[in-house]
Design a protein around this motif. Structure first.
Motif, PDB file in Angstrom:
ATOM      1  N   LEU A 192      66.045 -67.216  73.360  1.00 17.16           N
ATOM      2  CA  LEU A 192      66.109 -65.792  73.680  1.00 17.16           C
ATOM      3  C   LEU A 192      65.237 -64.960  72.742  1.00 17.16           C
ATOM      4  O   LEU A 192      64.561 -64.031  73.171  1.00 17.16           O
ATOM      5  CB  LEU A 192      67.564 -65.317  73.614  1.00 17.16           C
ATOM      6  CG  LEU A 192      67.814 -63.812  73.763  1.00 17.16           C
ATOM      7  CD1 LEU A 192      67.338 -63.313  75.116  1.00 17.16           C
ATOM      8  CD2 LEU A 192      69.296 -63.497  73.547  1.00 17.16           C
ATOM      9  N   ARG A 193      65.235 -65.279  71.456  1.00 18.25           N
ATOM     10  CA  ARG A 193      64.474 -64.491  70.485  1.00 18.25           C
ATOM     11  C   ARG A 193      62.986 -64.486  70.827  1.00 18.25           C
ATOM     12  O   ARG A 193      62.326 -63.442  70.721  1.00 18.25           O
ATOM     13  CB  ARG A 193      64.689 -65.056  69.082  1.00 18.25           C
ATOM     14  CG  ARG A 193      63.998 -64.307  67.948  1.00 18.25           C
ATOM     15  CD  ARG A 193      64.557 -62.907  67.792  1.00 18.25           C
ATOM     16  NE  ARG A 193      63.719 -61.877  68.418  1.00 18.25           N
ATOM     17  CZ  ARG A 193      64.097 -60.625  68.592  1.00 18.25           C
ATOM     18  NH1 ARG A 193      65.294 -60.232  68.213  1.00 18.25           N
ATOM     19  NH2 ARG A 193      63.296 -59.757  69.153  1.00 18.25           N
ATOM     20  N   ALA A 205      55.090 -64.611  80.598  1.00 21.88           N
ATOM     21  CA  ALA A 205      54.858 -65.478  81.754  1.00 21.88           C
ATOM     22  C   ALA A 205      54.613 -66.922  81.315  1.00 21.88           C
ATOM     23  O   ALA A 205      55.188 -67.860  81.879  1.00 21.88           O
ATOM     24  CB  ALA A 205      53.679 -64.961  82.571  1.00 21.88           C
ATOM     25  N   ASP A 206      53.777 -67.107  80.313  1.00 25.23           N
ATOM     26  CA  ASP A 206      53.496 -68.460  79.825  1.00 25.23           C
ATOM     27  C   ASP A 206      54.753 -69.115  79.251  1.00 25.23           C
ATOM     28  O   ASP A 206      54.978 -70.318  79.439  1.00 25.23           O
ATOM     29  CB  ASP A 206      52.396 -68.420  78.763  1.00 25.23           C
ATOM     30  CG  ASP A 206      51.033 -68.075  79.332  1.00 25.23           C
ATOM     31  OD1 ASP A 206      50.845 -68.224  80.565  1.00 25.23           O
ATOM     32  OD2 ASP A 206      50.160 -67.658  78.552  1.00 25.23           O
ATOM     33  N   PHE A 207      55.554 -68.323  78.576  1.00 27.65           N
ATOM     34  CA  PHE A 207      56.816 -68.801  78.002  1.00 27.65           C
ATOM     35  C   PHE A 207      57.739 -69.331  79.105  1.00 27.65           C
ATOM     36  O   PHE A 207      58.306 -70.429  78.998  1.00 27.65           O
ATOM     37  CB  PHE A 207      57.466 -67.639  77.249  1.00 27.65           C
ATOM     38  CG  PHE A 207      58.855 -67.875  76.743  1.00 27.65           C
ATOM     39  CD1 PHE A 207      59.123 -68.865  75.806  1.00 27.65           C
ATOM     40  CD2 PHE A 207      59.906 -67.071  77.169  1.00 27.65           C
ATOM     41  CE1 PHE A 207      60.416 -69.054  75.316  1.00 27.65           C
ATOM     42  CE2 PHE A 207      61.184 -67.252  76.683  1.00 27.65           C
ATOM     43  CZ  PHE A 207      61.445 -68.249  75.760  1.00 27.65           C
ATOM     44  N   LEU A 208      57.855 -68.564  80.189  1.00 30.00           N
ATOM     45  CA  LEU A 208      58.697 -68.995  81.302  1.00 30.00           C
ATOM     46  C   LEU A 208      58.089 -70.184  82.040  1.00 30.00           C
ATOM     47  O   LEU A 208      58.800 -71.110  82.437  1.00 30.00           O
ATOM     48  CB  LEU A 208      58.911 -67.832  82.268  1.00 30.00           C
ATOM     49  CG  LEU A 208      59.698 -66.641  81.732  1.00 30.00           C
ATOM     50  CD1 LEU A 208      59.709 -65.507  82.746  1.00 30.00           C
ATOM     51  CD2 LEU A 208      61.121 -67.042  81.377  1.00 30.00           C
ATOM     52  N   LEU A 209      56.775 -70.166  82.221  1.00 28.33           N
ATOM     53  CA  LEU A 209      56.114 -71.252  82.941  1.00 28.33           C
ATOM     54  C   LEU A 209      56.261 -72.590  82.220  1.00 28.33           C
ATOM     55  O   LEU A 209      56.381 -73.639  82.852  1.00 28.33           O
ATOM     56  CB  LEU A 209      54.632 -70.922  83.151  1.00 28.33           C
ATOM     57  CG  LEU A 209      54.358 -69.866  84.231  1.00 28.33           C
ATOM     58  CD1 LEU A 209      52.927 -69.349  84.112  1.00 28.33           C
ATOM     59  CD2 LEU A 209      54.600 -70.454  85.622  1.00 28.33           C
ATOM     60  N   GLU A 210      56.278 -72.538  80.884  1.00 27.45           N
ATOM     61  CA  GLU A 210      56.497 -73.766  80.117  1.00 27.45           C
ATOM     62  C   GLU A 210      57.876 -74.351  80.440  1.00 27.45           C
ATOM     63  O   GLU A 210      58.029 -75.556  80.653  1.00 27.45           O
ATOM     64  CB  GLU A 210      56.384 -73.474  78.624  1.00 27.45           C
ATOM     65  CG  GLU A 210      56.600 -74.701  77.752  1.00 27.45           C
ATOM     66  CD  GLU A 210      56.538 -74.379  76.265  1.00 27.45           C
ATOM     67  OE1 GLU A 210      56.847 -75.285  75.468  1.00 27.45           O
ATOM     68  OE2 GLU A 210      56.202 -73.237  75.906  1.00 27.45           O
ATOM     69  N   SER A 213      73.583 -55.773  71.022  1.00 26.79           N
ATOM     70  CA  SER A 213      74.442 -55.893  69.844  1.00 26.79           C
ATOM     71  C   SER A 213      75.805 -56.486  70.191  1.00 26.79           C
ATOM     72  O   SER A 213      76.486 -57.035  69.311  1.00 26.79           O
ATOM     73  CB  SER A 213      74.629 -54.527  69.178  1.00 26.79           C
ATOM     74  OG  SER A 213      75.378 -53.651  69.998  1.00 26.79           O
ATOM     75  N   GLU A 214      76.197 -56.396  71.460  1.00 23.14           N
ATOM     76  CA  GLU A 214      77.528 -56.876  71.846  1.00 23.14           C
ATOM     77  C   GLU A 214      77.496 -57.911  72.978  1.00 23.14           C
ATOM     78  O   GLU A 214      77.929 -59.049  72.802  1.00 23.14           O
ATOM     79  CB  GLU A 214      78.411 -55.694  72.271  1.00 23.14           C
ATOM     80  CG  GLU A 214      78.684 -54.691  71.158  1.00 23.14           C
ATOM     81  CD  GLU A 214      79.495 -53.499  71.634  1.00 23.14           C
ATOM     82  OE1 GLU A 214      80.071 -53.572  72.749  1.00 23.14           O
ATOM     83  OE2 GLU A 214      79.563 -52.490  70.899  1.00 23.14           O
ATOM     84  N   LEU A 215      77.001 -57.519  74.135  1.00 20.81           N
ATOM     85  CA  LEU A 215      77.160 -58.363  75.320  1.00 20.81           C
ATOM     86  C   LEU A 215      76.461 -59.709  75.186  1.00 20.81           C
ATOM     87  O   LEU A 215      77.037 -60.751  75.529  1.00 20.81           O
ATOM     88  CB  LEU A 215      76.658 -57.627  76.571  1.00 20.81           C
ATOM     89  CG  LEU A 215      77.226 -56.225  76.832  1.00 20.81           C
ATOM     90  CD1 LEU A 215      76.762 -55.715  78.186  1.00 20.81           C
ATOM     91  CD2 LEU A 215      78.743 -56.217  76.726  1.00 20.81           C
ATOM     92  N   VAL A 216      75.235 -59.696  74.689  1.00 20.07           N
ATOM     93  CA  VAL A 216      74.471 -60.943  74.580  1.00 20.07           C
ATOM     94  C   VAL A 216      75.144 -61.931  73.626  1.00 20.07           C
ATOM     95  O   VAL A 216      75.026 -63.147  73.802  1.00 20.07           O
ATOM     96  CB  VAL A 216      73.020 -60.640  74.145  1.00 20.07           C
ATOM     97  CG1 VAL A 216      72.307 -61.890  73.652  1.00 20.07           C
ATOM     98  CG2 VAL A 216      72.240 -60.044  75.320  1.00 20.07           C
ATOM     99  N   GLY A 226      67.754 -71.171  81.440  1.00 22.58           N
ATOM    100  CA  GLY A 226      68.891 -70.513  80.819  1.00 22.58           C
ATOM    101  C   GLY A 226      68.568 -70.036  79.419  1.00 22.58           C
ATOM    102  O   GLY A 226      67.429 -70.136  78.947  1.00 22.58           O
ATOM    103  N   GLY A 227      69.577 -69.481  78.766  1.00 23.89           N
ATOM    104  CA  GLY A 227      69.416 -69.016  77.389  1.00 23.89           C
ATOM    105  C   GLY A 227      69.047 -67.563  77.249  1.00 23.89           C
ATOM    106  O   GLY A 227      68.913 -67.056  76.130  1.00 23.89           O
TER     107      GLY A 227
END
Length: 231
Positions: free
Chosen positions: A45-46, A61-66, A162-165, A8-9
């Motif tokens: 997210l950043r 990919a590495d970020f998600l795999l962690e 700028s809005e939805l997130v 998530g996030g």
């Protein structure tokens, strides 16, 4: 019952909606009064956006795999990434993942095929609209994807971040998004719209607009996840 793991996030607003939808759908299908148990890892997210802006798909990919490794250590039997843009690196992630993953793109393609939709507009972040990871999957099933023109892509991308997130869902932005649907219907004869940004269904919440169906990728992903939990 299989234990779901969710990254998530990406961003926080849609993660909350995923969480609520998973619980609601589970309780709809299992009427014994119990609630589902699943694991959530909320990532930054950043950091993800930095990888996308640098076009660093291996870094993404590495970020998600962690995060997925943390899900596996937490006891998840399979996983989902609660977003549309990170799957730009899905092929690499899937091969290296410690647990099986359900692709939001594959699930959405199956839903479009079930509805016999052949010519779809693709709304999402600029990374999603310009990427090939959606067309690659849909083309295999003979479904054509079209994206808005450059100015409308800029509008969707800017409003998204700028809005939805950040949880701002303004009536005038909804009107602007629907105007893009009208233009694409008139110029490209689309027969549906893929809301390929998990915050988009929070502002375009109706199932269709002027008989043009909206494919809510988050809803589709949740349905696939709950089905796997109960399989």
């Amino acid at each position: 019952m299989k234990t779901l793991g969710m990254i998530g996030g990406l961003g926080p607003e849609s993660t909350l909606d995923y969480y609520q939808r998973i619980i609601a759908l589970y309780r709809e299908r299992m009427t014994d009064g119990h609630y589902p148990e699943f694991v959530v890892v909320s990532v930054d997210l950043r950091k993800g956006l930095d990888f996308m802006e640098a076009n660093d798909l291996s870094g993404m990919a590495d970020f998600l795999l962690e995060g997925i490794s943390r899900l596996a250590r937490g006891g998840a039997d399979f996983g989902i990434v609660s977003a549309n843009t990170p799957p730009i690196a899905f092929d690499e992630v899937e091969v290296k993942s410690a647990i099986p993953l359900i692709s939001i793109v594959e699930a959405t393609c199956a839903a479009a095929k079930a509805q016999n939709l052949k010519r779809l507009a693709l709304f999402g972040t600029r990374y999603t609209m310009k990427g090939n990871f959606y067309p690659k999957v849909f083309t295999r099933e003979g479904i054509e994807l079209l994206v808005p023109d450059a100015a409308d892509q800029d509008y969707i991308h800017e409003k998204y971040f700028s809005e939805l997130v950040v949880g701002k869902f303004l009536p005038e932005t909804r009107v602007g998004l629907l105007a893009i649907v009208d233009r694409m219907k008139a110029t490209s004869d689309i027969d549906g719209v893929i809301l390929a940004g998990t915050e988009l269904p929070l502002i375009l919440s109706d199932p269709e607009y002027h008989r043009t169906p909206f494919l809510d990728t988050q809803k589709i992903h949740v349905e696939a996840a709950v089905a796997e939990m109960l399989s």
